[in-house]
Design a protein around this motif. Structure first.
Motif, PDB file in Angstrom:
ATOM      1  N   HIS A 262      28.660  42.400  42.511  1.00 22.29           N
ATOM      2  CA  HIS A 262      29.522  42.703  43.439  1.00 22.29           C
ATOM      3  C   HIS A 262      29.485  41.777  44.858  1.00 22.29           C
ATOM      4  O   HIS A 262      30.534  41.296  45.007  1.00 22.29           O
ATOM      5  N   ALA A 263      28.421  41.477  45.088  1.00 24.88           N
ATOM      6  CA  ALA A 263      28.346  40.490  46.566  1.00 24.88           C
ATOM      7  C   ALA A 263      28.503  39.180  45.934  1.00 24.88           C
ATOM      8  O   ALA A 263      29.244  38.316  46.853  1.00 24.88           O
TER       9      ALA A 263
ATOM     10  N   CYS B 246      37.177  51.481  42.768  1.00 22.14           N
ATOM     11  CA  CYS B 246      36.433  50.179  42.622  1.00 22.14           C
ATOM     12  C   CYS B 246      37.300  48.974  41.843  1.00 22.14           C
ATOM     13  O   CYS B 246      37.924  49.657  40.828  1.00 22.14           O
ATOM     14  N   LYS B 247      37.538  48.023  42.529  1.00 19.84           N
ATOM     15  CA  LYS B 247      38.455  47.227  41.625  1.00 19.84           C
ATOM     16  C   LYS B 247      37.566  46.115  41.074  1.00 19.84           C
ATOM     17  O   LYS B 247      36.781  45.368  41.583  1.00 19.84           O
ATOM     18  N   LEU B 248      38.105  45.874  39.775  1.00 24.38           N
ATOM     19  CA  LEU B 248      37.330  44.758  39.003  1.00 24.38           C
ATOM     20  C   LEU B 248      38.320  43.693  38.620  1.00 24.38           C
ATOM     21  O   LEU B 248      39.256  44.165  37.801  1.00 24.38           O
ATOM     22  N   PRO B 249      38.273  42.404  39.421  1.00 19.99           N
ATOM     23  CA  PRO B 249      39.515  41.546  38.865  1.00 19.99           C
ATOM     24  C   PRO B 249      39.397  41.198  37.404  1.00 19.99           C
ATOM     25  O   PRO B 249      38.231  40.954  36.964  1.00 19.99           O
TER      26      PRO B 249
ATOM     27  N   TYR C 186      40.552  49.237  37.485  1.00 21.40           N
ATOM     28  CA  TYR C 186      40.236  50.095  38.334  1.00 21.40           C
ATOM     29  C   TYR C 186      39.402  51.304  37.979  1.00 21.40           C
ATOM     30  O   TYR C 186      39.596  51.812  36.885  1.00 21.40           O
ATOM     31  N   VAL C 187      38.400  51.569  38.563  1.00 23.97           N
ATOM     32  CA  VAL C 187      37.522  52.757  38.493  1.00 23.97           C
ATOM     33  C   VAL C 187      37.585  53.750  39.537  1.00 23.97           C
ATOM     34  O   VAL C 187      37.418  53.368  40.744  1.00 23.97           O
TER      35      VAL C 187
ATOM     36  N   GLN D 243      35.709  44.633  44.924  1.00 25.46           N
ATOM     37  CA  GLN D 243      35.845  45.356  46.114  1.00 25.46           C
ATOM     38  C   GLN D 243      36.047  46.863  45.749  1.00 25.46           C
ATOM     39  O   GLN D 243      36.754  47.157  44.715  1.00 25.46           O
ATOM     40  N   SER D 244      35.548  47.541  46.523  1.00 24.37           N
ATOM     41  CA  SER D 244      36.150  48.999  46.818  1.00 24.37           C
ATOM     42  C   SER D 244      36.971  49.291  47.713  1.00 24.37           C
ATOM     43  O   SER D 244      37.167  48.271  48.762  1.00 24.37           O
ATOM     44  N   SER D 245      37.801  50.345  47.862  1.00 16.86           N
ATOM     45  CA  SER D 245      38.764  50.409  48.650  1.00 16.86           C
ATOM     46  C   SER D 245      39.059  51.972  48.699  1.00 16.86           C
ATOM     47  O   SER D 245      38.916  52.581  47.686  1.00 16.86           O
ATOM     48  N   THR D 246      39.757  52.504  49.671  1.00 15.96           N
ATOM     49  CA  THR D 246      39.681  53.788  49.964  1.00 15.96           C
ATOM     50  C   THR D 246      41.351  54.252  50.131  1.00 15.96           C
ATOM     51  O   THR D 246      41.903  53.322  50.663  1.00 15.96           O
TER      52      THR D 246
END
Lengths: 271, 271
Positions: B57-58, B138-141, B85-86, B64-67
DNA sequence: CGTCGCCTTGATGAACATCAAGGAAAGTGG
DNA sequence: CCACTTTCCTTGATGTTCATCAAGGCGACG
């Protein structure tokens, strides 16, 4: 970009998709387009591969083709999932039977299309696959396929994209059945068949239905009689000429109009 | 058997799924179950990973996560597909809008579930995803995910199985909508929500509907009024207690009976 | 307090299913 | 080769589920 190059990898049917690396000398990835074009989606099934006598196919006797006659089962609901199947010629219907006996045809798979991706996770076939006519099938044992994939992730990529495409197909069908009524459904179905025929190098204007009226009706979630009436109507309206199972599209423009804005079905897993 | 061990890989949510090999030292596969349980399906999203400061993640700021707040779009129909997306919490609806304006909700994705697998092949989102309530994502490119997959095929295996599960889910829904009428559809829907709630550690007997009546109706291919009537009926029949958006299942036996033999929906992509 | 969105409930209508009857083609057995 | 059945399909008559139309309730929110 990576993604685009891979899209091309999948979309360009005539390109060689995999070159064996030094690691995979014992497993041939070369496609023999001439002898095995329907299966070429995998770059695995190398029937009659001229340059590589020890092909994937030959070297892995688990991979085999077989022939089904009309009405025969490729696999049955409840069977353990052992293979992924590619239709080399002919076609099958995928049929779910509920405990109360009601049936639902979930899909038709024609030449070049791939079945049973939806049953991988469960490890068991949730439906039966039944030949619509004399049908030639290529069986890819899933465990072997998987171990090859472990070494050649680009193959996994293709497999994954095929699953993705099947999801998209199911979603399109859901829109069709959820939002459109009988005429649009039927018109869309005929156009879908036409387009799949065309992809296989056959006429998109004239072809035989390999499935019965009952199968079509069930697939489209309509009554048999409704499909029958639609055929008659489309004939008198000059959209189709139907004789038994043979169909000719007389006016593709009008037919598309009938199909309306319904997003055209994208045939499942044709690569 | 290989297949079974891998089934377990996917089914046992609490196990560590990937250990970094020497090759992947820069990318951490260790799951931090406590901080990121919904995403653990991937063994990728390692928020707050204690042992590995340089986590996936880092180390990959693209992840990144987003709201999202209620009604906000996660992505729009036609957008290029960039991520998988999760859902970390909350939920979204997946909505297709046809050129003529008719809408079809294809699915609801709740905590722990994964979206956009069906759009991978096309590379474009075929639907919009809209938050039903405040939702953390959570976005996973996808390009990065893919390159990790190339090095770690077991991850690809998981991805593939999720796609497979989604196909199975769509097929089950097709059976439900094709063969069952309104009461069975609605009962099945409620039971599906209950079971998904339970999987997330919440009550399966009592929960809030995060979607409107309209959304439910559209998803089940019914009119809004029909869903309204079904709710009233199920209440007077002693199956449910409904108050606004809060639902309590009074008699799960009778409700299951109403759902009938309809195979229970298996929630999509819950691993 | 008024407006708006969401929901409920009732009345009517339509699309399609179901029921029914029969025809045509194909398979079956003599 | 011909009765016979069976399967598949077509067409008409009737019925039912659910959509549509319409009106109003209720809570939220400014």
């Amino acid at each position: 970009m990576l993604m685009e190059s891979q899209l091309q990898l999948t979309d360009n049917h005539n390109s060689v998709k995999f070159r064996p690396t030094s690691r995979e000398n014992n497993v041939e990835f070369i496609i023999n387009q001439a002898s095995c074009s329907p299966c070429s989606v995998f770059g695995l099934c190398s029937h009659g591969d001229k340059d590589h006598s020890s092909s994937w196919h030959a070297g892995h006797p688990g991979v085999q083709s077989s022939t089904l006659h009309k009405g025969e089962y490729l696999f049955r609901q409840g069977d353990k999932l052992l293979n992924i199947y590619v239709i080399r010629s002919g076609g099958v219907k995928l049929l779910f039977i509920a405990p109360d006996g009601t049936e639902q045809i979930l899909n038709f798979y024609l030449r070049g299309e791939v079945l049973s991706l939806g049953d991988i996770e469960a490890g068991v076939h949730s439906c039966s696959a039944i030949a619509l006519e004399t049908t030639s099938i290529c069986k890819l044992p899933y465990d072997k396929l998987q171990s090859v994939c472990q070494r050649e992730p680009r193959l996994y990529d293709q497999l994954f994209r095929m699953a993705s495409k099947e999801i998209a197909y199911e979603q399109t069908k859901m829109v069709l059945l959820g939002q459109r009524q009988s005429e649009e459904r039927f018109a869309t179905f005929i156009l879908d068949l036409a387009s799949r025929n065309r992809k296989n190098g056959y006429s998109q204007r004239e072809f035989n239905l390999t499935m019965s009226r009952h199968d079509i009706a069930n697939y489209l979630c309509l009554a048999d009689e409704t499909v029958s009436r639609l055929m008659s109507k489309f004939c008198t309206d000059g959209l189709l000429e139907v004789n038994k199972r043979s169909v000719r599209i007389s006016d593709i423009g009008k037919l598309s109009e009938k199909a309306g804005v319904a997003a055209p079905l994208q045939s499942a897993c044709v690569n």
